[in-house]
Design a protein around this motif. Structure first.
Motif: not given
Length: 245
Positions: A89-92, A227-230
């Protein structure tokens, strides 16, 4: 097979976020050191609004990366769904914030033109006034980038600066440094001598300076976040499947 995939994703995510954690720790440490430095560097930064703002930007970025890396490392190594979900959620949120910033920059792009900055400079720049934030910021920009005005020294014609200092054609911040010793060079400079002043506008100087880095930094940020999200989304999905058996 799923166990091997889960283990591989776990360590890949841990290593990736560990470097983010180190980067955030470094930025956070630099920001804190500048604010609490007892050797006088803090006063130098505080006297310059541009540097002072930059310190808090570094602190904010460092804190965000520190938290992001910490959550990613802990969530991956402990296989904790709550931590990983919060991490995701933080990355999003960061991704959406960057998207919103890009949209706002596009919508308000007319406020980033030469004409806009020139008008603001003519109306608000006072010359040698350290108590005025606008003036101090412009002085810092002109001395840092060795430039004068927005498009050039002619920007100070018919300006507030000329009304306050009718005997000066340009402010001292436009003068060349370390080229001609003594106050004579400054006197020649402020009187309009081309040989003693910077003739390049700050708009071009700043754009040229950041042009090389801004696209690289933006592309790198998008790649890293993607990349982090995936990785985090895939890892959460694998973890949920593994826990369901």
């Amino acid at each position: 097979m799923e166990g091997d995939c889960l283990s591989c994703m776990k360590y890949l995510m841990f290593i990736f976020n560990f470097f983010i954690f180190l980067g955030g720790s470094f930025l956070l440490g630099v920001g804190v050191w500048v604010l609490v430095d007892p050797m006088g560097f803090r006063e130098i930064v505080a006297a310059n609004p541009l540097l002072f703002t930059g310190v808090y930007v570094i602190l904010a970025m460092g804190s965000m990366l520190f938290l992001l890396g910490f959550l990613g490392c802990c969530g991956a190594i402990r296989e904790n769904k709550c931590l990983l979900l919060f991490f995701f959620m933080l990355i999003l949120f960061i991704f959406l914030a960057e998207l919103a910033a890009a949209i706002l920059a596009f919508l308000f792009r007319e406020h980033l033109t030469r004409e806009y900055f020139t008008g603001e400079l003519k109306r608000h720049y006072q010359g040698h006034n350290n108590t005025d934030v606008f003036t101090s910021t412009w002085n810092a920009i002109m001395t840092t980038f060795d430039c004068c005005g927005v498009s050039g020294p002619e920007d100070f014609e018919d300006s507030l600066f000329r009304l306050l200092s009718p005997n000066k054609m340009i402010p001292e911040a436009c003068c060349q440094r370390n080229s001609y010793p003594g106050d004579i060079s400054v006197q020649h400079c402020v009187s309009g001598s081309v040989a003693f002043r910077h003739n390049k506008g700050c708009y071009s100087a700043v754009v040229d300076y950041f042009e090389t880095y801004i696209y690289t930094a933006g592309a790198l940020a998008i790649v890293v976040l993607t990349i982090e999200v995936c990785v985090s989304h895939t890892f959460i999905q694998i973890l949920i499947i593994a826990c369901s058996f």
